[in-house]
Design an enzyme around this catalytic site. Structure first.
Site, PDB file in Angstrom:
ATOM      1  N   ARG A   1       0.823  -1.208   0.002  1.00 16.59           N
ATOM      2  CA  ARG A   1      -0.118   0.064   0.062  1.00 16.59           C
ATOM      3  C   ARG A   1       0.771   1.272   0.049  1.00 16.59           C
ATOM      4  O   ARG A   1       0.767   2.203  -0.796  1.00 16.59           O
ATOM      5  CB  ARG A   1      -0.847   0.027   1.300  1.00 16.59           C
ATOM      6  CG  ARG A   1      -1.883  -0.908   1.330  1.00 16.59           C
ATOM      7  CD  ARG A   1      -2.518  -1.238   2.578  1.00 16.59           C
ATOM      8  NE  ARG A   1      -2.977  -2.460   2.871  1.00 16.59           N
ATOM      9  CZ  ARG A   1      -4.507  -2.516   2.856  1.00 16.59           C
ATOM     10  NH1 ARG A   1      -5.198  -1.519   3.067  1.00 16.59           N
ATOM     11  NH2 ARG A   1      -4.903  -3.713   3.137  1.00 16.59           N
ATOM     12  N   THR A   2       1.794   1.320   1.047  1.00 11.03           N
ATOM     13  CA  THR A   2       2.631   2.542   0.910  1.00 11.03           C
ATOM     14  C   THR A   2       3.442   2.719  -0.559  1.00 11.03           C
ATOM     15  O   THR A   2       3.592   3.806  -0.951  1.00 11.03           O
ATOM     16  CB  THR A   2       3.749   2.298   2.263  1.00 11.03           C
ATOM     17  OG1 THR A   2       2.900   2.206   3.362  1.00 11.03           O
ATOM     18  CG2 THR A   2       4.604   3.599   2.388  1.00 11.03           C
TER      19      THR A   2
ATOM     20  N   LYS B   1      22.016  -9.334  -2.519  1.00 15.87           N
ATOM     21  CA  LYS B   1      22.044  -9.654  -1.213  1.00 15.87           C
ATOM     22  C   LYS B   1      23.352  -9.487  -0.522  1.00 15.87           C
ATOM     23  O   LYS B   1      24.499  -9.964  -1.078  1.00 15.87           O
ATOM     24  CB  LYS B   1      21.729 -10.970  -0.832  1.00 15.87           C
ATOM     25  CG  LYS B   1      19.888 -11.126  -0.563  1.00 15.87           C
ATOM     26  CD  LYS B   1      19.701 -12.509   0.323  1.00 15.87           C
ATOM     27  CE  LYS B   1      18.290 -12.324   0.897  1.00 15.87           C
ATOM     28  NZ  LYS B   1      17.539 -13.357   0.922  1.00 15.87           N
TER      29      LYS B   1
ATOM     30  N   ARG C   1      12.024   2.207   2.678  1.00 17.69           N
ATOM     31  CA  ARG C   1      11.371   1.293   3.726  1.00 17.69           C
ATOM     32  C   ARG C   1      12.505   0.569   4.078  1.00 17.69           C
ATOM     33  O   ARG C   1      12.964  -0.248   3.298  1.00 17.69           O
ATOM     34  CB  ARG C   1      10.178   0.934   3.078  1.00 17.69           C
ATOM     35  CG  ARG C   1       9.681  -0.401   3.991  1.00 17.69           C
ATOM     36  CD  ARG C   1       8.767   0.023   5.323  1.00 17.69           C
ATOM     37  NE  ARG C   1       7.455  -0.360   5.037  1.00 17.69           N
ATOM     38  CZ  ARG C   1       6.430   0.064   5.547  1.00 17.69           C
ATOM     39  NH1 ARG C   1       6.377   1.079   6.284  1.00 17.69           N
ATOM     40  NH2 ARG C   1       5.338  -0.553   5.344  1.00 17.69           N
TER      41      ARG C   1
ATOM     42  N   HIS D   1       7.647   6.655  10.964  1.00 21.50           N
ATOM     43  CA  HIS D   1       6.827   6.625   9.713  1.00 21.50           C
ATOM     44  C   HIS D   1       6.246   7.967   9.459  1.00 21.50           C
ATOM     45  O   HIS D   1       4.872   8.043   9.320  1.00 21.50           O
ATOM     46  CB  HIS D   1       5.799   5.360   9.918  1.00 21.50           C
ATOM     47  CG  HIS D   1       5.328   5.122   8.545  1.00 21.50           C
ATOM     48  ND1 HIS D   1       5.777   5.583   7.344  1.00 21.50           N
ATOM     49  CD2 HIS D   1       4.252   3.769   8.174  1.00 21.50           C
ATOM     50  CE1 HIS D   1       4.963   4.985   6.154  1.00 21.50           C
ATOM     51  NE2 HIS D   1       4.317   4.096   6.619  1.00 21.50           N
TER      52      HIS D   1
END
Ligand SMILES: [Zn+2]
Lengths: 153, 304
Positions: free
Chosen positions: B53-54, B82, B103, B131
């Site tokens: 969603r963000t 990685k 994020r 946030h």
């Protein structure tokens, strides 16, 4: 042996850290990175009677001056400490530690989710509060057991 | 606003907040006027943990400004090797984009990453930390529905790990707000947040039950209590049930109570509340787009 004799005896050139909070001497050694392998000539007095503190620890290091970073962290665990610089058996400079505004490196953040504990090219950084320290990155506050966060390389 | 990076709600003054919310209100009222504000602008999306969603909300905001996004893709895919440090990743992506959105699961990651880049970096959630863009859309919703003057707000649920709660509580210290925190003992506000609120002289009270304060509230902000915070399932069930609301719970509430939730919810707000005037959480989610448009507009140099 008087307090005065203990403070100045034996060491020719180096640093005497006096009035350390009783019980913190070994943590002071950790801050200085001194262990059995480091080769420095060191003497340690623990729980020595003191007029000012009742009881105190004292650390004498031959041939070594402390960096500002070391003094800064020292101030957090031994706020009453005095630092005596000795040359030719005489104390040539004497000063009390002062709490810094921030401490960079030296301590590690106790929050295991903090980015500074991961393999990133960043040093730990703490703001110094009236009664503790606070990670600049994750905001975690450490009040007790600051010495446990000493990052001995 | 003169912040290059948006890292923490703590850095936002009342004037900053109002500047963003005012511009968000303009964007919501007249999206056409913003449609070509940032043609060719590229937003770099660095999501080290999934948050559909963000991410969609930032993507929508960038596109509605006439810009676009470049997305590093899911972690572990070929585009992000990685083992590469976050510091390296953001320095690389900085070369592709005009602003970055990060994020990351580690607390303090946005602060650290911002020290390695020159383009504006927006924190879209760092672990249990901060946030701030969620907070701005929460504030937008509160301003629309209840206003900031003489506000009494209850914040309920997982207050310990809920970063949206931490950011919101900080931001509300800029306003004339009484904050009531309602949570189980084991999920109370963390020490660092309480410390800041105390330093700011905020009016806060902590409770373990909603009942005693419900009737005073203008806003009730509900968050999810996660099962994984508890050693066993039965303990979780016993506690979580205490912090769920339905229409019966809200009988004692004021008629104009605004119920909010950062979503997604599980069962902490009964679906029967969705159709009542209390429910503002879907509008709250929709507000994410104009608020993020406003933020991007400001960090990309939208001062007219
Ligand atoms: Zn930290």
């Amino acid at each position: 042996m008087s307090d005065r004799e203990l403070r100045v005896s034996k060491i020719r050139d180096g640093t005497v850290i006096d009035h350390i909070t009783a019980g913190q001497a070994l943590n002071v050694l950790a801050i200085l990175g001194i262990d059995a392998d480091s080769g420095d000539a060191v003497s340690v007095g623990m729980r020595v009677p003191s007029d000012r503190l009742g009881s105190k620890d004292i650390v004498k290091v031959e041939g070594r001056e402390l960096s500002q970073d070391e003094v800064d962290v020292l101030s957090l665990i031994a706020p009453a400490a005095t630092i005596n610089i000795v040359q030719e058996f005489d104390v040539v400079k004497k000063h009390r530690v002062e709490r810094p505004e921030e401490v960079v490196g030296v301590l590690s953040c106790p929050n295991r989710h903090c980015i500074t504990t991961e393999d990133e090219p960043v040093e730990s950084r703490f703001d110094v509060l009236d009664d503790g320290i606070r990670c600049t990155y994750c905001d975690t506050i450490v009040r007790d057991a600051i010495a446990e966060q000493i990052d001995v390389a | 606003m003169r912040h290059d990076h948006i890292i923490s709600a703590k850095q936002l003054s009342r004037a900053d907040i109002e500047a963003v919310l005012d511009r968000a209100a303009e964007a919501a009222a007249d999206p056409e006027a913003f449609a070509d504000r940032h043609e060719n602008a590229l937003l770099g999306l660095c999501f080290f943990e999934p948050s559909t969603r963000t991410k969609m909300s930032f993507t929508a905001a960038a596109k509605r400004l006439g810009g676009d996004v470049v997305d590093m893709g899911p972690v572990g895919s070929s585009s992000v090797k990685k083992g590469e440090s976050l510091a390296d990743t953001v320095r690389v992506v900085e070369g592709y984009a005009d602003a970055l959105v990060l994020r990351h699961p580690s607390e303090g990651s946005a602060q650290m990453a911002s020290e390695f880049v020159d383009v504006p970096l927006i924190n879209a959630g760092d672990g249990a930390g901060q946030h701030p863009t969620q907070t701005l859309l929460d504030l937008y919703t509160i301003r629309e529905s209840a206003g900031f003057d003489d506000l009494t707000i209850g914040i309920m649920g997982d207050l310990k790990y809920g970063r949206t709660v931490h950011s919101l509580a900080h931001a509300l210290t800029n306003f004339d707000a009484d904050q009531h925190f309602v949570s189980p003992e084991s999920l109370k506000l963390p020490r660092s947040v309480r410390y800041d609120l105390h330093e700011e002289g905020a009016s806060i009270r902590e409770h373990t039950e909603l009942d005693p304060v419900l009737s005073e509230l203008d806003v009730l902000y509900v968050t999810r209590i996660q099962a994984e915070r508890f050693p066993d399932e039965s303990e979780y069930r016993a506690i979580a049930g205490e912090y769920q609301i339905d229409t019966e719970t809200l009988e004692a509430a004021r008629d104009d109570l605004t119920v909010m939730h950062p979503l997604p919810r599980v069962d902490e707000i009964a679906h029967e509340i969705d159709d009542t005037d209390y429910a503002h959480y879907f509008q709250q989610a929709h507000n994410g787009v104009p608020v993020r448009m406003a933020l991007l507009d400001l960090v990309l140099g939208g001062d007219r």
